[in-house]
Design an enzyme around this catalytic site. Sequence first.
Site, PDB file in Angstrom:
ATOM      1  N   PRO A   2      39.897  41.617  49.295  1.00 41.74           N
ATOM      2  CA  PRO A   2      40.852  42.276  50.190  1.00 41.74           C
ATOM      3  C   PRO A   2      40.824  43.788  49.963  1.00 41.74           C
ATOM      4  CG  PRO A   2      42.004  41.049  48.464  1.00 41.74           C
ATOM      5  CD  PRO A   2      40.543  40.764  48.307  1.00 41.74           C
ATOM      6  N   GLU A   3      40.959  44.543  51.049  1.00 41.65           N
ATOM      7  CA  GLU A   3      41.005  46.002  50.952  1.00 41.65           C
ATOM      8  C   GLU A   3      42.446  46.455  51.240  1.00 41.65           C
ATOM      9  OE1 GLU A   3      37.676  47.854  53.013  1.00 41.65           O
ATOM     10  OE2 GLU A   3      36.532  46.007  52.883  1.00 41.65           O
ATOM     11  N   HIS A  95      46.218  24.637  45.002  1.00 41.70           N
ATOM     12  CA  HIS A  95      45.770  25.650  44.055  1.00 41.70           C
ATOM     13  C   HIS A  95      46.917  26.537  43.569  1.00 41.70           C
ATOM     14  CE1 HIS A  95      41.739  24.329  44.965  1.00 41.70           C
ATOM     15  NE2 HIS A  95      41.981  24.493  46.252  1.00 41.70           N
ATOM     16  N   ARG A 115      39.889  30.207  43.829  1.00 47.98           N
ATOM     17  CA  ARG A 115      38.743  30.475  42.949  1.00 47.98           C
ATOM     18  C   ARG A 115      39.147  31.083  41.609  1.00 47.98           C
ATOM     19  NH1 ARG A 115      35.214  33.577  47.530  1.00 47.98           N
ATOM     20  NH2 ARG A 115      36.177  32.472  49.258  1.00 47.98           N
TER      21      ARG A 115
END
Length: 284
Positions: A2-3, A95, A115
């Site tokens: 993400p930016e 998750h 992840r």
Amino acid sequence: MPELPEVETVRQGLATWVAGRRIEQVEVRHPRAIRRHLPGDVHFAAVLAGRTVTGVSRRGKYLWLPLDSGDAIIAHLGMSGQLLMQPADAPDETHLRVRVAFADDGPELRFVDQRTFGGLSVSEGGAALPTEISHIARDPMDPLFDDEAFVAALRRKRTEVKRALLDQTLISGVGNIYADEALWRAGLHGARPTDALTGPAVRRLLGHVRDVLAEAIVAGGTSFDALYVNVNGESGYFDRALNAYGREGQPCHRCGTALRREQFMNRSSYSCPRCQPRPRKPLR
Ligand SMILES: [Zn+2]
């Protein structure tokens, strides 16, 4: 990764939902999610219980929650980290890594990360600016960003202009997607040597960087793999407004030429062969 626009979207959502609320209990469901918090999960939960979140801050792609203790919770989203607001009785996500419950009956904050490259940690005394983040330059949306200092520093560097945009110690928050978009708007190839750019050219480029970031924030960011979501789990839609990134072989929105893809810093760069010619004199 993400930016700035994706992280700012999360920040705005969190600011609405968690600022001013007192943490009652923290549950660490997976130790890897707090691996950057070296004292461990029991300590992590203990220093947060009873503290009030006073706001939500961001610099570049980095997010932190200042606490009334003077400490801060740093959130690293990594590749797939999500900060979601959920009613306490909503089923746990597959998750779910960390649950933060508040003393009121409002929604809880959940850190969900498929992840597990991301995570949470407590920065001691980091409420104003965590030391872990202090080496990161101000981002161009920061009112205290110094335009002229940036222009001068970029022109002093003997590097390529895209590499300079991705240098988080020079300007933060810009990653591969928004660098390509700003360079397309500026009509500059990413390999252009920075020391050959004029002051006005760098100022124009900075203006394009700001415009593209601002437009992406309004759109809620760019979502490529459905993992970048706001605190309500919704995706941004700036991917529809992209002019360069991910558009290999598609016509340039300015001149119609098919866009090209090149490898740069182990990532794909997208540009228009006609609007953004390769430099005649590349960096030596
Ligand atoms: Zn073009």
